[in-house]
Motif scaffolding. Structure first.
Motif, PDB file in Angstrom:
ATOM      1  N   SER A 222       0.834  -1.201   0.000  1.00 59.42           N
ATOM      2  CA  SER A 222       0.000   0.000   0.000  1.00 59.42           C
ATOM      3  C   SER A 222       0.866   1.246   0.000  1.00 59.42           C
ATOM      4  O   SER A 222       1.598   1.517   0.964  1.00 59.42           O
ATOM      5  CB  SER A 222      -0.895   0.018   1.243  1.00 59.42           C
ATOM      6  OG  SER A 222      -1.608   1.227   1.293  1.00 59.42           O
ATOM      7  N   LEU A 223       0.851   1.991  -1.109  1.00 60.25           N
ATOM      8  CA  LEU A 223       1.643   3.230  -1.204  1.00 60.25           C
ATOM      9  C   LEU A 223       0.724   4.329  -1.740  1.00 60.25           C
ATOM     10  O   LEU A 223       0.542   4.466  -2.950  1.00 60.25           O
ATOM     11  CB  LEU A 223       2.841   3.027  -2.130  1.00 60.25           C
ATOM     12  CG  LEU A 223       3.631   4.269  -2.557  1.00 60.25           C
ATOM     13  CD1 LEU A 223       3.995   5.159  -1.398  1.00 60.25           C
ATOM     14  CD2 LEU A 223       4.846   3.842  -3.360  1.00 60.25           C
ATOM     15  N   PRO A 224       0.086   5.073  -0.838  1.00 58.78           N
ATOM     16  CA  PRO A 224      -0.781   6.161  -1.282  1.00 58.78           C
ATOM     17  C   PRO A 224       0.041   7.304  -1.889  1.00 58.78           C
ATOM     18  O   PRO A 224       1.253   7.395  -1.670  1.00 58.78           O
ATOM     19  CB  PRO A 224      -1.484   6.616   0.004  1.00 58.78           C
ATOM     20  CG  PRO A 224      -0.664   6.107   1.122  1.00 58.78           C
ATOM     21  CD  PRO A 224       0.155   4.948   0.623  1.00 58.78           C
TER      22      PRO A 224
ATOM     23  N   ALA B  73      -2.471   0.455  -4.719  1.00 57.13           N
ATOM     24  CA  ALA B  73      -1.872  -0.841  -4.377  1.00 57.13           C
ATOM     25  C   ALA B  73      -0.805  -1.130  -5.423  1.00 57.13           C
ATOM     26  O   ALA B  73      -0.987  -0.816  -6.608  1.00 57.13           O
ATOM     27  CB  ALA B  73      -2.936  -1.931  -4.392  1.00 57.13           C
ATOM     28  N   TYR B  74       0.318  -1.688  -4.984  1.00 59.78           N
ATOM     29  CA  TYR B  74       1.431  -1.996  -5.892  1.00 59.78           C
ATOM     30  C   TYR B  74       1.690  -3.486  -5.869  1.00 59.78           C
ATOM     31  O   TYR B  74       1.958  -4.047  -4.792  1.00 59.78           O
ATOM     32  CB  TYR B  74       2.689  -1.237  -5.461  1.00 59.78           C
ATOM     33  CG  TYR B  74       2.638   0.236  -5.799  1.00 59.78           C
ATOM     34  CD1 TYR B  74       1.796   1.101  -5.116  1.00 59.78           C
ATOM     35  CD2 TYR B  74       3.411   0.754  -6.827  1.00 59.78           C
ATOM     36  CE1 TYR B  74       1.724   2.452  -5.443  1.00 59.78           C
ATOM     37  CE2 TYR B  74       3.343   2.107  -7.151  1.00 59.78           C
ATOM     38  CZ  TYR B  74       2.496   2.939  -6.470  1.00 59.78           C
ATOM     39  OH  TYR B  74       2.429   4.272  -6.794  1.00 59.78           O
ATOM     40  N   SER B  75       1.598  -4.132  -7.043  1.00 50.76           N
ATOM     41  CA  SER B  75       1.848  -5.570  -7.131  1.00 50.76           C
ATOM     42  C   SER B  75       3.212  -5.879  -6.528  1.00 50.76           C
ATOM     43  O   SER B  75       4.205  -5.198  -6.824  1.00 50.76           O
ATOM     44  CB  SER B  75       1.810  -5.999  -8.595  1.00 50.76           C
ATOM     45  OG  SER B  75       2.050  -7.380  -8.689  1.00 50.76           O
TER      46      SER B  75
ATOM     47  N   PHE C 231      -4.493  -0.058  -9.028  1.00 46.26           N
ATOM     48  CA  PHE C 231      -3.583  -1.189  -8.765  1.00 46.26           C
ATOM     49  C   PHE C 231      -2.450  -1.046  -9.774  1.00 46.26           C
ATOM     50  O   PHE C 231      -2.673  -1.068 -10.987  1.00 46.26           O
ATOM     51  CB  PHE C 231      -4.338  -2.510  -8.973  1.00 46.26           C
ATOM     52  CG  PHE C 231      -3.598  -3.744  -8.494  1.00 46.26           C
ATOM     53  CD1 PHE C 231      -2.590  -4.328  -9.254  1.00 46.26           C
ATOM     54  CD2 PHE C 231      -3.923  -4.341  -7.283  1.00 46.26           C
ATOM     55  CE1 PHE C 231      -1.921  -5.460  -8.824  1.00 46.26           C
ATOM     56  CE2 PHE C 231      -3.268  -5.489  -6.844  1.00 46.26           C
ATOM     57  CZ  PHE C 231      -2.263  -6.043  -7.620  1.00 46.26           C
ATOM     58  N   ASN C 232      -1.231  -0.834  -9.261  1.00 45.85           N
ATOM     59  CA  ASN C 232      -0.072  -0.597 -10.137  1.00 45.85           C
ATOM     60  C   ASN C 232       0.798  -1.836 -10.242  1.00 45.85           C
ATOM     61  O   ASN C 232       0.881  -2.631  -9.292  1.00 45.85           O
ATOM     62  CB  ASN C 232       0.780   0.547  -9.567  1.00 45.85           C
ATOM     63  CG  ASN C 232       0.035   1.864  -9.568  1.00 45.85           C
ATOM     64  OD1 ASN C 232      -0.685   2.152 -10.513  1.00 45.85           O
ATOM     65  ND2 ASN C 232       0.161   2.621  -8.507  1.00 45.85           N
ATOM     66  N   ALA C 233       1.472  -1.991 -11.382  1.00 42.73           N
ATOM     67  CA  ALA C 233       2.389  -3.126 -11.552  1.00 42.73           C
ATOM     68  C   ALA C 233       3.473  -2.741 -12.539  1.00 42.73           C
ATOM     69  O   ALA C 233       3.265  -1.908 -13.423  1.00 42.73           O
ATOM     70  CB  ALA C 233       1.626  -4.337 -12.069  1.00 42.73           C
TER      71      ALA C 233
HETATM   72  C1  80O Z   1       0.574   8.128  -8.658  1.00 39.73           C
HETATM   73  O1  80O Z   1       1.473   8.840  -7.837  1.00 39.73           O
HETATM   74  C2  80O Z   1       2.786   8.859  -8.203  1.00 39.73           C
HETATM   75  C3  80O Z   1       3.628   9.551  -7.337  1.00 39.73           C
HETATM   76  C4  80O Z   1       4.989   9.626  -7.659  1.00 39.73           C
HETATM   77  C5  80O Z   1       5.509   9.025  -8.819  1.00 39.73           C
HETATM   78  C6  80O Z   1       4.638   8.346  -9.664  1.00 39.73           C
HETATM   79  C7  80O Z   1       5.156   7.707 -10.909  1.00 39.73           C
HETATM   80  C8  80O Z   1       6.208   6.690 -10.550  1.00 39.73           C
HETATM   81  N1  80O Z   1       7.421   7.040 -10.509  1.00 39.73           N
HETATM   82  N2  80O Z   1       5.791   5.394 -10.277  1.00 39.73           N
HETATM   83  C9  80O Z   1       6.702   4.406  -9.965  1.00 39.73           C
HETATM   84  O2  80O Z   1       7.889   4.587  -9.819  1.00 39.73           O
HETATM   85  C10 80O Z   1       6.132   3.039  -9.839  1.00 39.73           C
HETATM   86  C11 80O Z   1       5.136   2.594 -10.698  1.00 39.73           C
HETATM   87  C12 80O Z   1       4.672   1.266 -10.579  1.00 39.73           C
HETATM   88  C13 80O Z   1       5.225   0.425  -9.608  1.00 39.73           C
HETATM   89  N3  80O Z   1       6.193   0.871  -8.749  1.00 39.73           N
HETATM   90  C14 80O Z   1       6.639   2.143  -8.857  1.00 39.73           C
HETATM   91  O3  80O Z   1       7.607   2.594  -8.010  1.00 39.73           O
HETATM   92  C15 80O Z   1       7.731   1.897  -6.771  1.00 39.73           C
HETATM   93  C16 80O Z   1       9.088   1.211  -6.776  1.00 39.73           C
HETATM   94  C17 80O Z   1      10.204   2.240  -6.688  1.00 39.73           C
HETATM   95  N4  80O Z   1      10.022   3.142  -5.558  1.00 39.73           N
HETATM   96  C18 80O Z   1       8.733   3.869  -5.616  1.00 39.73           C
HETATM   97  C19 80O Z   1       7.566   2.894  -5.635  1.00 39.73           C
HETATM   98  C20 80O Z   1       3.269   8.249  -9.364  1.00 39.73           C
END
Ligand code: 80O
Length: 389
Positions: free
Chosen positions: A294-296, A311-313, A342-344
């Motif tokens: 869970s990363l809001p 949510a991140y897979s 849901f992100n992946a």
């Molecule tokens: C939707 O809110 C966001 C706020 C900040 C950045 C991003 C875009 C982004 N940079 N997304 C990712 O890096 C990302 C997209 C899908 C899955 N994991 C991710 O990053 C994870 C892993 C690396 N550390 C951050 C979380 C989106």
């Protein structure tokens, strides 16, 4: 030049990219811990190092506030990661962690926390070598202190403290291209609350699509469909560890999880990490596993919403259940828990479900890096089995 710091570091250099003769493995050999610089690197005069005790509520709140106001934003600066305090405590205290690797920078005069960087120990297998590494994360410099070249000295300081524990490699990700990615992942999003995602500008209404048609398109069943699908419990740790180790063994780079690691990283923790097993109703064997963290994100300026629940897979193993069905159940549970999206990433076998389950491509990329470890050539995302937080 563009990479004047990274050209001084033991990382794959762009100029060496074509040199296939360079051996795979550590770029620089270890040195005796006694020969590692014993004192911290120098900071600019106004600033001092601090070790952030994440267990202490006040310090944890300072770290939370620094990240909430100054950490990574999307390319259009509409969203900013908003890691919770419970998430940070989970992410920074895995088995064998070092408090000394939770590094802050304070203004000497006011003691204000203005920068942060962390490492946590991990055993990462690269092909058939298990390597002790630091997973470096949460590098954050206050918006008002950018381009003071604080990041290079913070990276050197966390590296020095990692060396003091006789660890010589690291793994990290970034949204920017640095020397030299071991692979580059695309990120994908599956709408769960399409109306909110369109209202806040995360998604756009498709061409020739109405809002009601869009809501219908992303509608999910109320309940999961896989027989025996349930929350993971402590009693499942041994079975999940076996399942996960077998599954991850096929990737070129992957964590070498033992039961202690699985208990920490994959047991459900409310609003931090959710994990599920499929227990066969006939044999009671654990046959499959799926998880998401869970990363809001803060929504930076919207009149109606302040937060995006994402949510991140994380790690998923489909042995008996089709991966599509398993991941669709993960989407169903995420929707039940009121997640908006849901992100992946397109690593491991995620490609299989990204298109089928109505994920849309994101507009950015996540590059993976190893420090002081050369790979003969870059990997396909499908060869990567490592998910960083
Ligand atoms: C939707 O809110 C966001 C706020 C900040 C950045 C991003 C875009 C982004 N940079 N997304 C990712 O890096 C990302 C997209 C899908 C899955 N994991 C991710 O990053 C994870 C892993 C690396 N550390 C951050 C979380 C989106």
């Amino acid at each position: 030049s563009r990479h004047r710091f990274w050209e001084t570091q033991p990382v794959g250099q762009f100029k060496d990219a074509r040199d296939g003769s360079l051996p795979e493995g550590p770029i620089e050999p270890p040195i005796p811990v006694s020969a590692v610089k014993q004192e911290p690197y120098n900071l600019p005069a106004l600033y001092e190092w601090t070790t952030c005790d994440i267990d202490d509520d006040q310090t944890c709140a300072e770290v939370y506030n620094l990240l909430t106001n100054n950490y990574v934003e999307d390319d259009e600066n509409m969203f900013r990661f908003n890691y919770s305090k419970e998430f940070l405590r989970w992410a920074l205290r895995p088995p064998g962690y070092f408090k000394a690797w939770h590094i802050g920078v304070r203004v000497k005069a006011t003691k204000k926390l203005v920068a942060f960087i962390t490492g946590v120990p991990a055993r990462i297998r690269v092909r058939d070598e298990v390597v002790r590494m630091a997973e470096v994360n949460f590098l954050c410099v206050h918006k008002k202190l950018r381009s003071k070249r604080l990041a290079p000295v913070m990276i050197k300081e966390v590296t020095r403290r990692v060396h003091l524990e006789n660890i010589w490699q690291a793994a990290y990700t970034a949204g920017v291209v640095l020397p030299t990615p071991i692979t580059t992942c695309r990120y994908w999003h599956r709408s769960l609350n399409p109306k909110k995602l369109i209202d806040v500008g995360f998604s756009r209404l498709g061409a020739r699509m109405t809002m009601s048609r869009t809501i219908r398109l992303y509608k999910l069943p109320e309940a999961t469909v896989t027989p025996g699908f349930r929350k993971m419990e402590l009693r499942d740790v041994a079975a999940v560890t076996r399942l996960l180790r077998d599954y991850l063994s096929q990737f070129v780079v992957a964590p070498d999880f033992d039961e202690n690691d699985v208990e920490h990283w994959l047991l459900p923790l409310e609003n931090v990490v959710d994990s599920f097993v499929v227990e066969s109703p006939e044999t009671h064997e654990v046959t499959d596993f799926c998880s998401f963290y869970s990363l809001p994100s803060s929504i930076l300026n919207n009149p109606n919403y302040s937060g995006l629940k994402a949510a991140y897979s994380y790690y998923n193993v489909a042995m008996r259940t089709p991966l599509l069905q398993l991941m669709n159940d993960a989407l169903i549970v995420a929707k039940q828990k009121d997640y908006d999206v849901f992100n992946a990433l397109d690593l491991m076998h995620n490609e299989v479900f990204l298109k089928e389950l109505k994920f849309g491509p994101g507009d950015g990329q996540l590059h993976y890096y190893l420090y002081n470890y050369r790979l003969r050539s870059a990997l396909q995302p499908s060869e990567l089995g490592l998910v960083l937080l």
